[in-house]
Motif scaffolding. Structure first.
Motif, PDB file in Angstrom:
ATOM      1  N   GLU A 321       2.950  -3.276   6.367  1.00  0.00           N
ATOM      2  CA  GLU A 321       4.133  -3.998   6.858  1.00  0.00           C
ATOM      3  C   GLU A 321       3.953  -4.445   8.294  1.00  0.00           C
ATOM      4  O   GLU A 321       4.303  -5.578   8.649  1.00  0.00           O
ATOM      5  CB  GLU A 321       5.360  -3.084   6.735  1.00  0.00           C
ATOM      6  CG  GLU A 321       5.767  -2.790   5.303  1.00  0.00           C
ATOM      7  CD  GLU A 321       6.635  -1.547   5.180  1.00  0.00           C
ATOM      8  OE1 GLU A 321       7.046  -1.221   4.060  1.00  0.00           O
ATOM      9  OE2 GLU A 321       6.876  -0.893   6.222  1.00  0.00           O
ATOM     10  N   ALA A 322       3.380  -3.571   9.136  1.00  0.00           N
ATOM     11  CA  ALA A 322       3.203  -3.922  10.541  1.00  0.00           C
ATOM     12  C   ALA A 322       2.182  -5.037  10.715  1.00  0.00           C
ATOM     13  O   ALA A 322       2.374  -5.950  11.517  1.00  0.00           O
ATOM     14  CB  ALA A 322       2.774  -2.683  11.334  1.00  0.00           C
ATOM     15  N   GLN A 323       1.098  -4.985   9.958  1.00  0.00           N
ATOM     16  CA  GLN A 323       0.031  -5.953  10.164  1.00  0.00           C
ATOM     17  C   GLN A 323       0.394  -7.338   9.650  1.00  0.00           C
ATOM     18  O   GLN A 323      -0.018  -8.344  10.226  1.00  0.00           O
ATOM     19  CB  GLN A 323      -1.250  -5.474   9.486  1.00  0.00           C
ATOM     20  CG  GLN A 323      -2.455  -6.330   9.833  1.00  0.00           C
ATOM     21  CD  GLN A 323      -3.748  -5.623   9.542  1.00  0.00           C
ATOM     22  OE1 GLN A 323      -3.797  -4.735   8.715  1.00  0.00           O
ATOM     23  NE2 GLN A 323      -4.809  -6.014  10.224  1.00  0.00           N
ATOM     24  N   PHE A 324       1.177  -7.405   8.591  1.00  0.00           N
ATOM     25  CA  PHE A 324       1.468  -8.700   7.999  1.00  0.00           C
ATOM     26  C   PHE A 324       2.921  -9.141   8.217  1.00  0.00           C
ATOM     27  O   PHE A 324       3.398 -10.072   7.568  1.00  0.00           O
ATOM     28  CB  PHE A 324       1.159  -8.669   6.500  1.00  0.00           C
ATOM     29  CG  PHE A 324      -0.286  -8.377   6.212  1.00  0.00           C
ATOM     30  CD1 PHE A 324      -1.264  -9.284   6.584  1.00  0.00           C
ATOM     31  CD2 PHE A 324      -0.667  -7.205   5.611  1.00  0.00           C
ATOM     32  CE1 PHE A 324      -2.597  -9.019   6.337  1.00  0.00           C
ATOM     33  CE2 PHE A 324      -1.998  -6.933   5.369  1.00  0.00           C
ATOM     34  CZ  PHE A 324      -2.967  -7.836   5.736  1.00  0.00           C
ATOM     35  N   GLY A 325       3.620  -8.477   9.126  1.00  0.00           N
ATOM     36  CA  GLY A 325       4.937  -8.938   9.521  1.00  0.00           C
ATOM     37  C   GLY A 325       5.994  -8.814   8.447  1.00  0.00           C
ATOM     38  O   GLY A 325       6.938  -9.601   8.409  1.00  0.00           O
ATOM     39  N   LEU A 326       5.880  -7.817   7.577  1.00  0.00           N
ATOM     40  CA  LEU A 326       6.876  -7.602   6.534  1.00  0.00           C
ATOM     41  C   LEU A 326       7.980  -6.695   7.055  1.00  0.00           C
ATOM     42  O   LEU A 326       7.800  -5.955   8.024  1.00  0.00           O
ATOM     43  CB  LEU A 326       6.222  -6.988   5.295  1.00  0.00           C
ATOM     44  CG  LEU A 326       5.050  -7.781   4.690  1.00  0.00           C
ATOM     45  CD1 LEU A 326       4.439  -7.012   3.532  1.00  0.00           C
ATOM     46  CD2 LEU A 326       5.504  -9.157   4.236  1.00  0.00           C
ATOM     47  N   ALA A 327       9.114  -6.754   6.391  1.00  0.00           N
ATOM     48  CA  ALA A 327      10.234  -5.907   6.794  1.00  0.00           C
ATOM     49  C   ALA A 327       9.904  -4.446   6.531  1.00  0.00           C
ATOM     50  O   ALA A 327       9.205  -4.100   5.579  1.00  0.00           O
ATOM     51  CB  ALA A 327      11.492  -6.307   6.026  1.00  0.00           C
ATOM     52  N   SER A 328      10.426  -3.589   7.395  1.00  0.00           N
ATOM     53  CA  SER A 328      10.180  -2.157   7.242  1.00  0.00           C
ATOM     54  C   SER A 328      10.725  -1.673   5.899  1.00  0.00           C
ATOM     55  O   SER A 328      11.870  -1.927   5.540  1.00  0.00           O
ATOM     56  CB  SER A 328      10.847  -1.395   8.387  1.00  0.00           C
ATOM     57  OG  SER A 328      10.691  -0.005   8.229  1.00  0.00           O
ATOM     58  N   GLY A 329       9.876  -0.980   5.165  1.00  0.00           N
ATOM     59  CA  GLY A 329      10.271  -0.430   3.871  1.00  0.00           C
ATOM     60  C   GLY A 329      10.055  -1.368   2.705  1.00  0.00           C
ATOM     61  O   GLY A 329      10.236  -0.960   1.551  1.00  0.00           O
ATOM     62  N   SER A 330       9.656  -2.616   2.960  1.00  0.00           N
ATOM     63  CA  SER A 330       9.536  -3.578   1.861  1.00  0.00           C
ATOM     64  C   SER A 330       8.402  -3.217   0.911  1.00  0.00           C
ATOM     65  O   SER A 330       8.522  -3.398  -0.308  1.00  0.00           O
ATOM     66  CB  SER A 330       9.323  -4.983   2.420  1.00  0.00           C
ATOM     67  OG  SER A 330       8.159  -5.042   3.227  1.00  0.00           O
TER      68      SER A 330
END
Length: 914
Positions: A321-330
């Motif tokens: 999530e952090a590396q690809f800019g996804l929402a937390s928990g997605s």
């Protein structure tokens, strides 16, 4: 172009464009262009399977299609040089990431080093389904067709920009560049904002879940494929025209199609028996090289000479999530949705044989289903109203109860009423957002609204608790068999500790080396890991390693499982930790920014951890070269500390001193003598640095003179030193006392004069700071330092004394390891031990007799007549002839005083006590 399968859809879009845009124009071109992209991709003989990374719908559709088609060759959008690592996934617990790593770069700026590219893989991803199918199906072949890791950096925009790459917060992946299959996210900010606003969602992950994952979760193959192609084409045509980004995207597509045509030509495989798995963004490509009949005009540039290492590293949902800019928990929610889809659709997913948790699968796949011509499924999908799933009350009720239970365990004052409130609020929020069934994101918002208070009582807030409840941040693990040789060697050498080093978390290791001498080898490994790995991987609790000392007992906190990625990356640098440590020490010593202090640190580490005389001598020669080239004294304190330790070690453990350290002392003596006058007057040179220079000169003076240095260098340096700052002036006075140029009485008188001058009193604490720093080069002045500080406390007014106290504390703290114990011992010797004795106590420096006045001739006559025999003996020793009598003492006494005044005065004080 013929109307073909999508003729009816084209006609409808033309009408819509004319109605909404008031006539044909740009909108019509975009809409019809999207249909053309879909039509072109579906008519391609080599079947294109568009995916979105970590999408449960893509994974389900991939598993279903693989069982239907059973392709002989699977082309996968993944760096082609990562192919050998994929078989090692059997020994891992997902999620993990395939990594390419390079520390020795050639062809790239040095500030980019180390280079790292990672491709995370989760079970709920279409690429994992393709990998598992191809590796476990007899006769199937997996071919990676994307650009190599080397080309990733060759095509990087930073090649045209100065400076190093920007760091990204990517958790377990560090600052590696992430390779994501199926990057489906609109690059047009206004489009994304429009979709989020009208979809009544907060972020892109929630929009994708609501409008793509749920509708495509159980759709047929043609519908899934055409919808994904439609989305990819839409985002591609509306993407902003960043020239570099467009060029890289198109070059990647040219690269992949070139590689696929090369493979087809080399093997003679029928394109109908192949499947091309790529991101939907790249599936809707318009480059000339597209397709098996595309142009062969793209030339692939050769790779650079950089040495790339490949391996598997643990990954996690949070890292992805952090590396690809996804929402937390997605990603955790996607994993839960994947498990639900597998159960609902009854599609049997593929899993690599032997992988942890894998079940035995049928040895033979059912016969492939006959392929049919694709039909227009887009028209029906776009015209069909959204299907409203009925409320699953049991599932929502379970979520509500579980989140309340989790909240109470984490300190929240939650109750059954909160569970009911969360249940009802979830339904309310879903209704406000035009959906009948609450999604996990609706439930998360409801839980935060009903349970979250002003203060988070524990370490986790309600948002994090929902993420954990939905599946948590799963962290992968690389199995022992897939570790690089260095990591396996570390595990083998630490086996006597009887710990499960592959497990995450902190484990305590107790080493009784005195009782079990074989554990000394484990101690060596642990200290090297402590030196090489991030903080917390190997942390000493009891015990320390110093030059010349042997360990007896040690206690360690080990978290090698938590820091498995760092251990694996050490394996990219060498085959043993000794080799890696030696390489790093040599690299640090020969770095262009190396200082004499840093090179001496490398010498000390080579002796301490590797016990390598060869490396220590090599680095010692390098330290000598760096010291001779330095023109500042910034590293003088560190140089003094390290040289002193190394000298003490060599004197006690070696028959003779190494040649390099003798040369270092000689060079350092001359070097600091040359720089001393400038350092005394230079504003940039601190008092610590000047004190360290004096400490080096005084402590190493005996050795330096025995090696051929000239003391005249030191005398000349002090003759040229004229400091103006009070701290440095006090240092100079202390040095003069050490050299015999200034007596203690004269130094005490100078301090008294300073205290007696109202103009100088405000700066007197700065002189005291200089005396405290002088204890490093002249430790014999510790009694005078105690005397000076005591006088300051007794005579300085409070407006001057109180502001100085923080500076005093700071000085003692900075040098507390050496200065504070000396001052405390001396103060304990001088001051009374009881409070009652303090009232009658007189400082020894105040009880000393005042200096005697010069002897007058009349007093000399008294001395002669009172002690004639003594005076005769002294006269004979001093070379004066004749006998002293009472007849004519005055002339002879005057002669004695004139020739030897100091001796006569000292004798008078000794005999009279006055």
């Amino acid at each position: 172009m013929s109307e073909g399968v999508f003729g009816a859809l084209r006609a409808q879009l033309k009408e819509a464009a004319a109605a909404f845009a008031d006539g044909p124009g740009a909108l019509e071109g975009i809409l019809l262009g999207i249909v053309d992209d879909v039509d072109r991709a579906t008519r391609e003989p080599l079947e294109i399977f568009p995916v979105c990374h970590h999408s449960p719908a893509s994974a389900i559709a991939m598993a279903r299609r693989l069982r239907q088609k059973q392709p002989k060759v699977v082309y996968l959008e993944l760096c082609e040089d990562m192919a050998p690592l994929l078989t090692e996934l059997r020994n891992c617990t997902l999620p993990v990431a395939v990594q390419a790593f390079a520390t020795e770069v050639d062809g790239f700026p040095l500030e980019w080093s180390p280079l790292s590219v990672v491709a995370p893989i989760t079970e709920a991803s279409a690429e994992y389904q393709a990998i598992a199918y191809a590796l476990d199906t007899p006769g199937a072949e997996l071919v990676l067709v994307d650009r190599s890791s080397d080309h990733v950096f060759q095509w990087d925009a930073r090649r045209d920009q100065p400076g190093a790459p920007d760091d990204e917060d990517a958790a377990l992946h560090g600052d590696a560049i992430g390779m994501e299959i199926g990057d489906l996210r609109p690059r047009f900010a206004e489009l994304e904002e429009h979709l989020l606003h009208h979809g009544k969602v907060r972020h892109w992950s929630e929009w994708w879940h609501q409008y793509v994952e749920v509708p495509l979760g159980d759709s047929d193959h043609d519908t899934y494929r055409q919808v994904m192609l439609l989305i990819g084409s839409l985002f591609r045509r509306l993407a902003p025209g960043d020239p570099h980004r467009v060029r890289v995207d198109e070059d990647r597509e040219r690269y992949m199609w070139t590689r696929m045509r090369e493979h087809l030509a080399a093997t003679g495989t029928d394109p109908a028996d192949c499947l091309y798995v790529c991101g939907a963004f790249h599936a809707a490509s318009r480059v000339a090289e597209f397709g098996v009949h595309g142009a062969d005009t793209f030339e692939i540039s050769p790779r650079t000479a950089s040495k790339w290492q490949h391996g598997l590293i643990p990954s996690s949902h949070a890292a992805i999530e952090a590396q690809f800019g996804l929402a937390s928990g997605s990603v955790s929610i996607a994993a839960a949705e994947w498990a639900k889809n597998v159960k609902r659709t009854r599609v049997q997913p593929f899993r690599l044989a032997g992988q942890a948790g894998a079940k035995k699968q049928a040895k033979k796949l059912p016969a492939a289903e006959p392929q049919t011509a694709p039909a227009d499924k887009l028209s029906g999908f776009l015209q069909r109203p959204p299907v409203l799933d009925r409320l699953d009350e049991a599932e929502l009720l379970t979520w509500s109860v579980d989140i309340v239970r989790a909240a109470r365990r984490n300190g929240y004052l939650a109750s059954t009423a909160d569970a009911i409130a969360v249940f009802e609020t979830s339904i309310l929020l879903a209704g406000m957002r035009d959906r009948a069934k609450p999604t996990p994101y609706d439930f998360q918002d409801a839980a935060i609204t009903c349970i979250e208070k002003d203060v988070v009582p524990g370490r986790r807030d309600v948002r994090r608790l929902v993420e954990i409840m939905m599946g948590g941040d799963r962290i992968g693990r690389v199995g022992y068999e897939s570790l690089p040789p260095l990591a396996r060697d570390v595990h083998d050498r630490l086996a006597p500790l009887n710990l499960k080093l592959e497990q995450r978390g902190v484990q305590r290791a107790l080493l009784d080396i005195a009782a079990q001498p074989e554990l000394a080898h484990c101690s060596d490994v642990l200290w090297m890991l402590h030196r090489l790995m991030p903080r917390g991987a190997a942390r000493p609790i009891m015990g320390e390693r110093r030059l010349g000392e042997q360990p007896i007992q040690e206690s360690w906190d080990l978290a090698l499982g938590t820091h498995q990625r760092a251990l694996i990356e050490l394996g990219y640098e060498g085959v043993s930790i000794e080799q890696v440590l030696e390489q790093r020490l040599r690299t640090a010593a020969y770095d262009s920014r190396a200082t004499a202090a840093s090179v001496l640190e490398a010498v000390e580490d080579a002796t301490l951890y590797l016990r390598s005389h060869r490396l220590a001598n090599e680095l010692g020669v390098r330290a000598l070269e760096v010291l001779a080239a330095e023109r500042s004294v910034d590293g003088a304190p560190a140089v003094l500390r390290r040289v002193r330790r190394l000298l003490a070690f060599y004197r006690t453990s070696e028959p003779v001193l190494p040649r390099w350290i003798e040369s270092f002392v000689k060079t350092g003596y001359a070097h600091y003598c040359t720089l001393l006058p400038t350092a005394f007057t230079d504003e940039d040179a601190t008092v610590d640095q000047v004190a360290a220079m004096l400490g080096f000169l005084f402590n190493m003076e005996g050795l330096a003179l025995s090696l051929g240095c000239d003391r005249a260098q030191l005398e000349l340096a002090f003759a040229q030193s004229h400091p103006e700052e009070p701290e440095k002036l006090a240092l100079l006075w202390a040095a003069q006392v050490h050299l015999g140029r200034l007596s203690r009485a004269e130094l005490r008188q100078r301090c008294a004069d300073l205290l007696g001058n109202p103009l100088v009193v405000p700066t007197y604490p700065r002189y005291l700071s200089g005396f405290l720093h002088a204890l490093e080069p002249v430790p014999s002045l510790v009694d005078f330092a105690v005397e000076s500080v005591s006088n300051a406390f007794s005579r300085l007014p409070d407006p001057i004394l109180l502001p100085w106290l923080p500076s005093l504390i700071t000085t003692l703290r900075a040098n507390g390891a050496d200065l504070a114990p000396r001052l405390i011992r001396e103060a304990g010797r001088v001051f009374p031990s009881t409070l009652a004795a303090l009232d009658e106590w007189t400082p020894p420096w105040r009880s000393e007799p005042a200096p005697a006045l010069p002897l007058r001739p009349t007093r000399s006559a008294e001395l002669m007549t009172t002690h004639p025999d003594t005076c005769n003996a002294v006269a004979n020793l001093l070379g004066c002839t004749g006998e002293w009598g009472s007849a004519d003492p005055e002339p002879r006494g005057a002669e004695l005083l004139d020739q030897h005044p100091a001796t006569a005065q000292a004798l008078h004080l000794l005999l009279t006590g006055a």
